[in-house]
Design a protein around this motif. Structure first.
Motif, mmCIF file in Angstrom:
data_model
loop_
_atom_site.group_PDB
_atom_site.id
_atom_site.type_symbol
_atom_site.label_atom_id
_atom_site.label_comp_id
_atom_site.label_asym_id
_atom_site.label_seq_id
_atom_site.Cartn_x
_atom_site.Cartn_y
_atom_site.Cartn_z
ATOM 1 N N GLN A 130 137.333 112.747 99.854
ATOM 2 C CA GLN A 130 138.081 111.533 100.076
ATOM 3 C C GLN A 130 137.271 110.427 99.216
ATOM 4 O O GLN A 130 137.841 109.587 98.692
ATOM 5 C CB GLN A 130 137.951 111.178 101.705
ATOM 6 N N GLU A 131 136.198 110.576 99.134
ATOM 7 C CA GLU A 131 135.273 109.462 98.179
ATOM 8 C C GLU A 131 135.817 109.567 96.748
ATOM 9 O O GLU A 131 135.896 108.575 96.211
ATOM 10 C CB GLU A 131 133.828 109.699 98.390
ATOM 11 N N ASN A 132 135.859 111.073 96.476
ATOM 12 C CA ASN A 132 136.511 111.112 94.842
ATOM 13 C C ASN A 132 138.001 110.511 94.639
ATOM 14 O O ASN A 132 138.086 109.923 93.736
ATOM 15 C CB ASN A 132 136.415 112.725 94.611
ATOM 16 N N PHE A 133 138.766 110.692 95.727
ATOM 17 C CA PHE A 133 140.049 110.025 95.574
ATOM 18 C C PHE A 133 139.854 108.564 95.632
ATOM 19 O O PHE A 133 140.562 107.719 94.998
ATOM 20 C CB PHE A 133 140.990 110.581 96.780
ATOM 21 N N ASP A 134 138.906 108.124 96.506
ATOM 22 C CA ASP A 134 139.017 106.562 96.528
ATOM 23 C C ASP A 134 138.266 106.080 95.170
ATOM 24 O O ASP A 134 138.865 104.995 94.634
ATOM 25 C CB ASP A 134 138.154 106.086 97.588
ATOM 26 N N ASN A 135 137.352 106.703 94.674
ATOM 27 C CA ASN A 135 136.898 105.979 93.394
ATOM 28 C C ASN A 135 137.613 106.456 92.315
ATOM 29 O O ASN A 135 137.552 105.749 91.224
ATOM 30 C CB ASN A 135 135.543 107.018 93.104
ATOM 31 N N ALA A 136 138.551 107.526 92.312
ATOM 32 C CA ALA A 136 139.529 107.719 91.273
ATOM 33 C C ALA A 136 140.570 106.360 91.238
ATOM 34 O O ALA A 136 141.100 106.029 90.138
ATOM 35 C CB ALA A 136 140.280 108.851 91.428
ATOM 36 N N ALA A 137 140.907 106.089 92.458
ATOM 37 C CA ALA A 137 141.817 104.910 92.555
ATOM 38 C C ALA A 137 141.332 103.663 91.829
ATOM 39 O O ALA A 137 141.988 103.134 91.190
ATOM 40 C CB ALA A 137 142.513 104.881 93.950
ATOM 41 N N LEU A 138 140.054 103.666 92.386
ATOM 42 C CA LEU A 138 139.471 102.336 91.932
ATOM 43 C C LEU A 138 138.996 102.494 90.445
ATOM 44 O O LEU A 138 138.970 101.175 89.769
ATOM 45 C CB LEU A 138 137.983 102.212 92.548
ATOM 46 N N LEU A 146 141.140 103.849 88.189
ATOM 47 C CA LEU A 146 142.439 103.434 87.711
ATOM 48 C C LEU A 146 142.489 102.110 87.634
ATOM 49 O O LEU A 146 142.843 101.435 86.716
ATOM 50 C CB LEU A 146 143.461 104.230 88.201
ATOM 51 N N GLN A 147 142.215 101.381 88.702
ATOM 52 C CA GLN A 147 142.385 100.003 88.850
ATOM 53 C C GLN A 147 141.563 99.341 87.843
ATOM 54 O O GLN A 147 142.039 98.225 87.182
ATOM 55 C CB GLN A 147 142.243 99.485 90.175
ATOM 56 N N LYS A 163 140.378 100.346 85.130
ATOM 57 C CA LYS A 163 140.934 100.393 83.714
ATOM 58 C C LYS A 163 142.057 99.516 83.423
ATOM 59 O O LYS A 163 142.258 99.081 82.428
ATOM 60 C CB LYS A 163 141.035 101.924 83.499
#
Length: 298
Positions: free
Chosen positions: A86-94, A96-97, A99
């Motif tokens: 879940q942390e990986n998904f959250d960090n990936a979204a952050l 992308l934002q 970038k």
């Protein structure tokens, strides 16, 4: 006649006597071990003998403890895996934002630099959405007549011309991109000064020079800028670059394909030219000026 119990039932010394004997022996062994260290070797031998028994006796408890640790560790690993996923998904979204924000920040910096470079009045606008018509190339920006936006004004970015304002509302405006089929831009070849009309093809990545003679001096890589002869587009704004030239012997006109320099479909912000661009003054020929001042002889 006395009856004595059989040997099997004999009780031996009394319990008190046994206690005294065992206590005396224990004290003697303790004193001998402490003072003279007589029982060290016996202790080592006894430890070696009873070690397997100790391991056997402790085995059930060790096995039970390991089984419990296995299930506890397995459950903990599953919980950690779910949490880290879940942390990986959250960090990936952050990420992308982040970038996207970095790209937007870089584009805004380029727009500010373009404003200083163009030296004219500009209004920064944000692209809200594209037009609903799939056969046109238009976008809607968040600036309108209340922000001094007028129909016919030019929209640019940090690299070149993007389009032209074609419809204005109080708080919104519609910008027709240079790639639209009905959009025409008078341009000039930077290399040799040839003037032409650049038109859109309906595709975001291509433009076309129309009605160019086959023998016209155009080469791949030529940069085209606005000529300014129509009085709408300020002169000298980069528009496109020639990428492909097709000359056929049986055709009167050459087919010249260009690539727009402006980000017609890449950016979320652009600039609208609200003022006229001042051209640098032409150099004055001193000889002609002196001749003009000389009086004519009567």
């Amino acid at each position: 006649m006395d009856h004595q119990p059989p040997p099997f039932f004999r009780t031996g010394p009394s319990p008190l006597a046994r206690l005294l004997i065992c206590s005396t022996l224990s004290l003697a062994f303790l004193v001998a071990d402490v003072r003279f260290n007589y029982l060290g070797a016996l202790r080592q031998v006894t430890a070696v003998v009873i070690y397997p028994l100790q391991r056997i006796a402790a085995a059930p408890a060790g096995i039970a403890r390991r089984i419990g640790d296995f299930f506890v560790t397995h459950g903990s690993l599953r919980a950690d895996y779910s949490r880290l996923t879940q942390e990986n998904f959250d960090n990936a979204a952050l990420l992308l934002q982040l970038k996207a924000l970095q790209a937007e920040n870089a584009q805004l910096r380029d727009l500010l630099a373009a404003r200083e470079r163009l030296g004219t009045e500009l209004v920064a606008a944000e692209v809200l959405y594209a037009a609903r018509d799939p056969f046109s190339r238009k976008v809607v920006i968040d600036k309108g007549s209340q922000d001094d936006i007028r129909a016919g004004q030019v929209a640019v970015d940090n690299r070149g011309v993007v389009g032209q304002v074609t419809r204005v509302y109080p708080w919104l405006s519609e910008v027709t991109l240079v790639t639209d089929k009905g959009q025409f831009v008078p341009v000039q070849n930077v290399r040799n000064g040839l003037r032409a009309v650049l038109s859109g093809t309906g595709s975001d990545g291509t433009l076309e020079l129309r009605f160019i003679p086959v023998n016209a001096d155009y080469q791949n890589g030529d940069e085209l800028v606005t000529s300014g002869i129509d009085g709408v587009y300020p002169p000298g704004l980069p528009v496109a670059r020639v990428t492909q030239i097709e000359r056929a012997a049986d055709q009167i006109f050459a087919r010249i394909t260009c690539t727009p320099l402006g980000g017609v479909a890449n950016h979320a912000h652009l600039l609208v030219v609200t003022g006229s661009r001042e051209l640098p003054p032409r150099p004055v020929d001193e000889k002609k000026q002196v001749r003009a001042k000389k009086p004519r002889k009567s």
